[in-house]
Scaffold this motif. Structure first.
Motif, PDB file in Angstrom:
ATOM      1  N   ILE A 129      47.528  40.006  39.634  1.00 44.50           N
ATOM      2  CA  ILE A 129      48.370  40.377  40.771  1.00 44.50           C
ATOM      3  C   ILE A 129      49.780  39.858  40.497  1.00 44.50           C
ATOM      4  CG2 ILE A 129      48.881  40.002  43.206  1.00 44.50           C
ATOM      5  CD1 ILE A 129      46.048  40.245  43.876  1.00 44.50           C
ATOM      6  N   PHE A 130      50.708  40.782  40.419  1.00 48.95           N
ATOM      7  CA  PHE A 130      52.120  40.464  40.263  1.00 48.95           C
ATOM      8  C   PHE A 130      52.716  40.380  41.664  1.00 48.95           C
ATOM      9  CE2 PHE A 130      50.788  42.520  36.419  1.00 48.95           C
ATOM     10  CZ  PHE A 130      51.489  41.881  35.402  1.00 48.95           C
ATOM     11  N   LEU A 131      53.148  39.194  42.064  1.00 49.61           N
ATOM     12  CA  LEU A 131      53.826  39.044  43.357  1.00 49.61           C
ATOM     13  C   LEU A 131      55.317  39.194  43.075  1.00 49.61           C
ATOM     14  CD1 LEU A 131      51.801  36.121  44.973  1.00 49.61           C
ATOM     15  CD2 LEU A 131      51.458  38.589  45.175  1.00 49.61           C
ATOM     16  N   ASP A 134      45.303  31.815  48.105  1.00 46.75           N
ATOM     17  CA  ASP A 134      43.877  31.643  48.424  1.00 46.75           C
ATOM     18  C   ASP A 134      43.127  32.953  48.214  1.00 46.75           C
ATOM     19  OD1 ASP A 134      44.275  28.982  49.120  1.00 46.75           O
ATOM     20  OD2 ASP A 134      44.281  29.374  51.290  1.00 46.75           O
ATOM     21  N   TYR A 135      43.704  34.054  48.683  1.00 41.34           N
ATOM     22  CA  TYR A 135      43.087  35.378  48.527  1.00 41.34           C
ATOM     23  C   TYR A 135      42.908  35.707  47.046  1.00 41.34           C
ATOM     24  CZ  TYR A 135      42.594  40.445  48.500  1.00 41.34           C
ATOM     25  OH  TYR A 135      42.154  41.725  48.260  1.00 41.34           O
ATOM     26  N   ILE A 136      43.956  35.479  46.256  1.00 44.92           N
ATOM     27  CA  ILE A 136      43.906  35.773  44.821  1.00 44.92           C
ATOM     28  C   ILE A 136      42.778  34.988  44.158  1.00 44.92           C
ATOM     29  CG2 ILE A 136      45.162  35.483  42.640  1.00 44.92           C
ATOM     30  CD1 ILE A 136      47.733  36.164  44.261  1.00 44.92           C
ATOM     31  N   LYS A 137      42.678  33.712  44.492  1.00 43.30           N
ATOM     32  CA  LYS A 137      41.629  32.869  43.910  1.00 43.30           C
ATOM     33  C   LYS A 137      40.243  33.344  44.352  1.00 43.30           C
ATOM     34  CE  LYS A 137      40.130  28.118  43.351  1.00 43.30           C
ATOM     35  NZ  LYS A 137      40.402  26.712  43.631  1.00 43.30           N
ATOM     36  N   THR A 178      44.094  36.834  38.771  1.00 45.22           N
ATOM     37  CA  THR A 178      45.044  35.846  38.278  1.00 45.22           C
ATOM     38  C   THR A 178      46.435  36.250  38.753  1.00 45.22           C
ATOM     39  OG1 THR A 178      45.218  36.978  36.140  1.00 45.22           O
ATOM     40  CG2 THR A 178      43.677  35.124  36.283  1.00 45.22           C
ATOM     41  N   LEU A 179      47.352  35.291  38.719  1.00 49.51           N
ATOM     42  CA  LEU A 179      48.669  35.443  39.330  1.00 49.51           C
ATOM     43  C   LEU A 179      49.782  35.545  38.299  1.00 49.51           C
ATOM     44  CD1 LEU A 179      50.743  35.162  41.706  1.00 49.51           C
ATOM     45  CD2 LEU A 179      50.511  32.686  41.398  1.00 49.51           C
ATOM     46  N   ALA A 180      50.663  36.508  38.513  1.00 46.72           N
ATOM     47  CA  ALA A 180      51.924  36.597  37.777  1.00 46.72           C
ATOM     48  C   ALA A 180      53.030  36.460  38.829  1.00 46.72           C
ATOM     49  CB  ALA A 180      52.036  37.918  37.036  1.00 46.72           C
ATOM     50  N   ILE A 208      45.398  29.408  38.812  1.00 49.90           N
ATOM     51  CA  ILE A 208      45.206  30.857  38.912  1.00 49.90           C
ATOM     52  C   ILE A 208      46.275  31.648  38.161  1.00 49.90           C
ATOM     53  CG2 ILE A 208      43.937  30.723  41.090  1.00 49.90           C
ATOM     54  CD1 ILE A 208      46.509  31.744  42.496  1.00 49.90           C
ATOM     55  N   LEU A 209      47.178  30.963  37.476  1.00 50.37           N
ATOM     56  CA  LEU A 209      48.220  31.678  36.734  1.00 50.37           C
ATOM     57  C   LEU A 209      47.606  32.534  35.629  1.00 50.37           C
ATOM     58  CD1 LEU A 209      51.031  28.991  36.338  1.00 50.37           C
ATOM     59  CD2 LEU A 209      51.099  31.057  37.749  1.00 50.37           C
ATOM     60  N   ALA A 210      48.106  33.727  35.479  1.00 45.28           N
ATOM     61  CA  ALA A 210      47.653  34.627  34.410  1.00 45.28           C
ATOM     62  C   ALA A 210      48.088  34.065  33.055  1.00 45.28           C
ATOM     63  CB  ALA A 210      48.239  36.027  34.617  1.00 45.28           C
ATOM     64  N   LYS A 211      47.337  34.389  32.042  1.00 38.29           N
ATOM     65  CA  LYS A 211      47.648  33.933  30.698  1.00 38.29           C
ATOM     66  C   LYS A 211      49.082  34.349  30.321  1.00 38.29           C
ATOM     67  CE  LYS A 211      45.847  33.903  26.038  1.00 38.29           C
ATOM     68  NZ  LYS A 211      44.787  34.362  25.146  1.00 38.29           N
TER      69      LYS A 211
END
Length: 98
Positions: free
Chosen positions: A36-38, A62-65, A70-72, A91-94
């Protein structure tokens, strides 16, 4: 909808949080790799300084986890939040860092 409940608005591709009758939101893009790119956070002027920005970021993370994404963090506000809360870095994306 109850106040302070995170809403996933798939039509507008954003997370929304209603506070005091106003809506804060975070725009997102979901990739095929479940990243997910915020991209942008917006808090109505009437809510600035009341914690609405931090609340929507926290609930969105919290939702992403919970969903196993994973988070961008492309949005500077989200990146700054994650930097201040290092426990959220899990939760950060690679390839992404703050």
């Amino acid at each position: 909808m109850t106040e302070n409940e995170l809403i996933l608005n798939q039509d507008k591709k954003r997370f929304e949080l209603e506070v005091e009758g106003k809506t804060a939101f975070i725009e997102y893009i979901l990739s095929n790799e479940n990243i997910i790119f915020l991209t942008h956070t917006e808090v109505p002027r009437e809510l600035e300084g009341k914690g609405a920005g931090s609340a929507i970021v926290s609930k969105t993370l919290d939702y992403i986890k919970e969903k196993g994404y994973t988070l961008a963090p492309l949005c500077p506000f989200v990146a700054s939040y994650v930097k201040r809360h290092p426990e959220r870095k899990e939760i950060l994306a690679k390839g992404y860092n703050v």
